[in-house]
Each structure stands twice: as C-alpha cells, then as structure tokens.
Enzyme design. Sequence first.
Site, PDB file in Angstrom:
ATOM      1  N   ALA A 254      -5.490  -4.257  -1.754  1.00 22.15           N
ATOM      2  CA  ALA A 254      -6.062  -5.328  -1.173  1.00 22.15           C
ATOM      3  C   ALA A 254      -5.648  -6.681  -1.727  1.00 22.15           C
ATOM      4  O   ALA A 254      -5.896  -7.303  -2.943  1.00 22.15           O
ATOM      5  CB  ALA A 254      -7.482  -5.389  -1.064  1.00 22.15           C
TER       6      ALA A 254
ATOM      7  N   SER B 143       9.032 -12.385  -8.182  1.00 20.68           N
ATOM      8  CA  SER B 143      10.260 -11.666  -8.845  1.00 20.68           C
ATOM      9  C   SER B 143      11.740 -12.500  -8.272  1.00 20.68           C
ATOM     10  O   SER B 143      11.474 -12.788  -6.902  1.00 20.68           O
ATOM     11  CB  SER B 143      10.347 -10.214  -8.904  1.00 20.68           C
ATOM     12  OG  SER B 143      11.586  -9.851  -9.783  1.00 20.68           O
TER      13      SER B 143
ATOM     14  N   GLU C 249       3.603  -6.689   3.848  1.00 19.05           N
ATOM     15  CA  GLU C 249       3.142  -8.071   3.999  1.00 19.05           C
ATOM     16  C   GLU C 249       3.995  -8.644   5.305  1.00 19.05           C
ATOM     17  O   GLU C 249       5.062  -8.477   5.191  1.00 19.05           O
ATOM     18  CB  GLU C 249       3.087  -8.858   2.899  1.00 19.05           C
ATOM     19  CG  GLU C 249       2.650  -8.363   1.404  1.00 19.05           C
ATOM     20  CD  GLU C 249       0.843  -8.280   1.665  1.00 19.05           C
ATOM     21  OE1 GLU C 249       0.277  -8.773   2.594  1.00 19.05           O
ATOM     22  OE2 GLU C 249       0.430  -7.515   0.756  1.00 19.05           O
TER      23      GLU C 249
ATOM     24  N   CYS D 166       0.895  -1.422   0.047  1.00 21.98           N
ATOM     25  CA  CYS D 166      -0.053   0.201   0.166  1.00 21.98           C
ATOM     26  C   CYS D 166       0.860   1.132  -0.033  1.00 21.98           C
ATOM     27  O   CYS D 166       2.123   1.029  -0.333  1.00 21.98           O
ATOM     28  CB  CYS D 166      -0.857  -0.089   1.183  1.00 21.98           C
ATOM     29  SG  CYS D 166      -1.870  -1.681   1.624  1.00 21.98           S
TER      30      CYS D 166
ATOM     31  N   VAL E 164       9.330  -9.758 -20.605  1.00 23.29           N
ATOM     32  CA  VAL E 164       9.385  -8.481 -21.302  1.00 23.29           C
ATOM     33  C   VAL E 164      10.323  -8.280 -22.384  1.00 23.29           C
ATOM     34  O   VAL E 164      11.503  -8.558 -21.881  1.00 23.29           O
ATOM     35  CB  VAL E 164       9.048  -7.154 -20.452  1.00 23.29           C
ATOM     36  CG1 VAL E 164      10.115  -7.052 -19.585  1.00 23.29           C
ATOM     37  CG2 VAL E 164       8.880  -5.889 -21.227  1.00 23.29           C
TER      38      VAL E 164
END
Length: 560
Positions: free
Chosen positions: A64, A352, A89, A2, A278
């Site tokens: 969320a 990642s 987290e 967040c 990518v």
Amino acid sequence: MCGILAIFSAEGHPIEAQSVQGSEHSLRELAYRQSGKQRHRGPDDTGTEVIADQGVALVHERLAVIGVETGHQPLHSKDGNISLIVNGEIYNYLELTKQISKRLPGYQPKSDSNVIIELYEQHGQQLLQHITGMFSFVLYDRRTRQLLVARDPFGIIPLYMGKDARGNLWIASEMKCLVELCPQLQIFPPGHVAAGTVTQLKPVRYYQPTWRQVIPTLKVNLEELRRQVELAVRSHLQCDVPFGALLSGGVDSSLIASIATKIMRERDPNYKLRTFSVGMTGSPDFEHARMVAKHIGSQHTEITFSVEDCLDGVRDLIYHLESYDIATVRCSLPMFYLSRHVKSTGIKMILSGEGADEIFGGYLYFHKAPNFEQFHREMVTRCEQLHVSDILRANKVTMSKGLELRVPFLDTTLVDYVMNIRPQDKIPGRLNEFGGECKWRMEKFVLRQAFSGDYLPDAVLWRQKEQFSDGVGYALIDALPEFSARHVSDAQLLLAEKRFPINPPKTKEGYYYRCIFEEQFPGDAAARTVEKWAPRLDWGCPEDPSGRAQAAHEKAYGKC
C-alpha cells in the site's frame, strides 16, 4: 506496487480440483498457494476473488503506497461486472480523475489504479493511450467473458504468462508462481496489450514511438530537456507513505535526488529527503554520494557490506531475480543487500536513476559506436531490453523486500522526448571521428550540461559512468569469478553446451549462476526468459560487462 496472479479456464467452465505435490487444491486454494510465492511483493494485504462458474481466479498481493486505506484489490466497476488487479502506479490518475468526474459527477477513485476501470468502460483497450505510469494489469468482464491484459511501455513492472497441462491460462508478476505448473511459459512483452477470450488472447504492440524505426533529427534544447526531466520527477512523487532515494553518487541518481528535494521544498522549505548509499569500505560511490547529500541537505545513510555478505546471498538473489545473466546478477547483489536495510527504516518507496544510460547512451562502450545511426539503434535496443536487464533487477530486487522502486528517467513522455533528440547531440567520444570539431565529449553530455549550475557539485555532475557493481567497490567484481570457480570444474565448463543448450554459459561464473537458476526454475521455457546483457562485440568491445573492461574507463583493466 504489488504482485498479481490470474487463472482462466481454457473452456470458460469451472476448474476441477487439482493435485499439487500430492494434495488436492480447489481453484481458490491453488491460486492463493501459487501467489504465495510472490507474497513478498505485497506484504500489506492479499485480495482473492474466484468466479467459480466461469473458472476464473484473481489474486492481488498489495504493497500500500497510494490510497492506503481504500485501495484493496481486486477493484470492481460500479455494477460489479468488471474485476481488475493491477501491479504498479498510474502517475496521471489525478488528471484522469478530473476528466472522469465530468462524465461521472462525484467520482472518487479508491486508488490510482481505479481509473483503469472507468477508462475501459469509455475507451476499451484504447485506455492505454490515456494512462502514464509503470503497470501491468489484468481486467476481466464477466458479462462478455473478455479479458484485457497489458504491460507498461518499457516493462518496468514484470509480467509472465503460461499454460498448464489442461490448457488453462496463467498470468503472474513473477515466474516462480507459474514454473511448477506451466510447461508453456513466456514473458508478456512490454508495450503490449492482449484482449479477447482465453483462446483468442495474443499480445499486440500498443506503444509504437517513431524513434524505434526512424533516426531522429530534433536538435537538443537544454532548457526543454531540463524541464522534461523535472516534470518526470514531479509526477513520480505522488505517495501516501514515507519515501527516499537511492544515491550512488553517479550523475543519474544524484540528479533525481536533487530535483526531488527542490520540488518537496516548494511545500516545506525544511524538507530533508532520506537518501541511501551502499558499498564496501573505500567504495568510489560513498565519497561522491556524501558530496551530494551535503549539497542537497539530505538525511543520508551509508550501508556497508563485505564481499562475503554478498556471496552469502547469491542463491537467494537468483531466486528473486529469476535470471542467470552475469551483469544482472552482479549489479543486483549490492542492491539486494541495500533494499533490506531501507525497508527496515520504514521507507516503502524509493526513487532511483535507472534508465538514463539507455536513453542518453551512457554506457562506456557507446564510445566505440562507429556512427550516429548505429549509436541510436543501440540505444533503441537497450531500451527494448530493459525489462530483462536493469529494470528487471531494480524491480525484483527491491520488491523482494516489499520496497517499491520508481524510475523517473523511464517516464514515457521523457523517454519519447530524449529518444527523439538527434544522435549527434548525444554521442560520446572524439567528435572529429564523426565529422565534428576536434574535441572529446563525455557520455550523457547533454544531460550533464542541462543541469549545470547549482543542482550538483561539479565533481559529481561530471563524474565518469560507473557500473553499479563496480562503483560499490571493485573487490566484489574481482571476487565473483574466483568464488564461482570453486564450484565449477574445467571439465564441467567444457560440457556447458551439452548441459545447457539454451544460452550456454562461457565462463565459470556464468555456469555457476546457471546451475542455481536451473535448480530453482527447471525447464527450457524458464531458461528462454533470460537474455544476456553484454557490450557490442562487433564494435570491438570486450564481452566482460564490467565498465572497467572498456578502454574509456579511467581505471580500466591494465591501467591500474
């Protein structure tokens, strides 16, 4: 993950209305306005709390991911006296919930972050010895008017603090929320905690591993290393929303995707991980990522861009990145392009491989390390600079699109284990130079060896390290200096030290990025938050951060 913002009155009294750009703002209006500059970090919900008589405002921008329906912040203690805003987290919250339930029968946290309040009530600031995860948080106790501010050990989650002209304390996830109003501005350092009243607040280190000071002597155990990496990945899979994995085709991201797939298939044998790559047409990464996707049976997507696509985004990127460092900008451009596409698919969390190069000594310039001790010291330095380089890039670029990125290689337990392995087991290069037998060893050798078998195709497991900005297509790195030179004259570069006395740029590319940064983040305080990523010049390495600038690269400049 967040965005958080907090304002605390210098005197603990109500904060009077403040004029910003000619308009009067109440404390609540001001907090909401400034936090709006980072609202991209939390597109799902904004929570605001103002304790007017104490001059306190807390704002939380929510993405969320866990406790989707119940995790609105600020969170509060049962008696309502403690308020908490968290960005990040807490990976061991389920274990902590069981422990707390023994003391508080029936305890049910609203989200993973909720456990911080109960741990604070029991342990005070020592709660940081009990939680593992990526986080920054601000906790305020209105009874004692004490606050507690903390950031995770490696700075995976960004955090800044500053003081405005009235002496009020500001704290935010992104610098852009503060730079307009805070002439005093600094990074809140990783692995630190600050506790007390506003006037007492001073960050002190709580994370103090022995490997920061002592050269380790633990011999590598490949089976234990494999177990530790798998445990780290497992802990990072707690998620209540769709997730995927970035797949560059390098060993780090490929291992994370492979291990995650194995773990998820314990629950569902038909599980297919969403993976994303990518690059430009003909990118070295695409070929290897396809090998991995086929090997692990993932649902794979390739996102192709042109040089012009990335050049178009330079200005927007620097605004979100809050850095003018050349290596950081270069690596961020393709990820900036990728993140938007990933979010458009409905994915909210992505895995990642960042962090492996720092803890295993994976950068190609490590081949130039003169001895074991300096090799280890340089890994320590790289770990301590993650928050201003690779992990800053990874977090801010993905969160610019409201996408949470998790990095299992920076799990604290895993980092402590790997960094305690003796350097002679990890150092790359010709071992006879260091007194060993005469043979050549690839960077991150122990990691690759630990996962030999069916985890990855050998062509990927033993693929040489590529800088992310190189692997997506060499043409991008070749184009950026030329593009920058069109915006910067020789005369301007000659006067760089006069215009930019703090971290003066040495190339037109650096000068161009710096001009954009100064326009968006004016002032010396903002400029000082940026640190340069470069190989060790005193090891005889070139200053160019591209992997191809290093002699160990198989396609080094001059070889091809």
